[in-house]
Design a protein around this motif. Structure first.
Motif, PDB file in Angstrom:
ATOM      1  N   GLU A 127       0.845  -1.190   0.000  1.00 37.06           N
ATOM      2  CA  GLU A 127       0.000   0.000   0.000  1.00 37.06           C
ATOM      3  C   GLU A 127       0.879   1.238   0.000  1.00 37.06           C
ATOM      4  N   GLU A 130       2.988   6.064   4.153  1.00 31.71           N
ATOM      5  CA  GLU A 130       2.308   7.159   4.857  1.00 31.71           C
ATOM      6  C   GLU A 130       2.588   8.507   4.197  1.00 31.71           C
ATOM      7  N   THR A 133       0.605   8.738   0.958  1.00 35.68           N
ATOM      8  CA  THR A 133      -0.820   8.861   1.266  1.00 35.68           C
ATOM      9  C   THR A 133      -1.152  10.292   1.678  1.00 35.68           C
ATOM     10  N   ARG A 140      -6.810   7.219   3.448  1.00 37.88           N
ATOM     11  CA  ARG A 140      -6.132   6.000   3.934  1.00 37.88           C
ATOM     12  C   ARG A 140      -5.205   5.491   2.814  1.00 37.88           C
TER      13      ARG A 140
END
Length: 181
Positions: A127, A130, A133, A140
């Motif tokens: 993903e 941080e 994002t 998220r």
């Protein structure tokens, strides 16, 4: 930050990878049977071998030997991963077993630990980190996918999906891709 010597190696890398390929003339058929292509200075394996031969310290200090696609995936997700279609362009990937080829790694003097984790094209490698994002103002983290090589995906888009089909694609480079059993 690269040293002057490291920049010099990068400059010579592309011109001298061809010499590595020439040394492997007697191995072309064996290499082709495993990875589906003959050695070329375009592919990663001869470049990695050249770096190792010219500056073993630089090779040892390198955590991973990656291309642009792997770099982008890592910057987005923090993960060192590559998909089968990108790996197939290294001259180190066994296209039948869908794994790094121990035989080719040995032939090109590349350690498997220097390469990325393999995933199928279209797979999530992780993903968004941080930092990414936040920068994108996402609520998220979102999945980061390895979507496949440009020419491989272009050939699928042009309908090259069965035995005997041929696709021709031009852009920055020009490619003719055929599918054959």
């Amino acid at each position: 930050e690269l040293t002057k010597n490291e920049w010099k190696i990068m400059y010579y890398l592309f011109s001298h990878a061809g010499e590595i390929c020439s040394r492997l003339d007697d191995e072309k058929s064996r290499i082709y049977r495993i990875c589906g292509m003959r050695p070329s200075p375009v592919f990663s394996a001869p470049k990695i071998q050249y770096i190792r031969e010219q500056d073993g310290e630089l090779y040892r200090r390198s955590y991973k030997m990656i291309g642009f696609q792997e770099y982008v995936l890592c910057r987005l997700s923090g993960q060192f991963a590559t998909d089968f279609s990108i790996a197939s362009r290294t001259c180190l990937f066994d296209i039948r077993k869908l794994e790094w080829s121990d035989e080719l790694l040995s032939l090109f003097h590349v350690e498997k630990e220097k390469l990325c984790r393999l995933v199928p094209a279209g797979s999530a490698v992780g993903e968004t980190r941080e930092e990414i994002t936040r920068m994108l103002k996402l609520p998220r983290p979102v999945p980061v996918l390895s979507a496949g090589g440009d020419q491989q995906c272009a050939s699928l888009g042009m309908g090259c999906v069965e035995d005997g089909r041929i696709a021709a694609n031009s852009g920055t480079g020009s490619y003719v891709i055929a599918l054959s059993d």
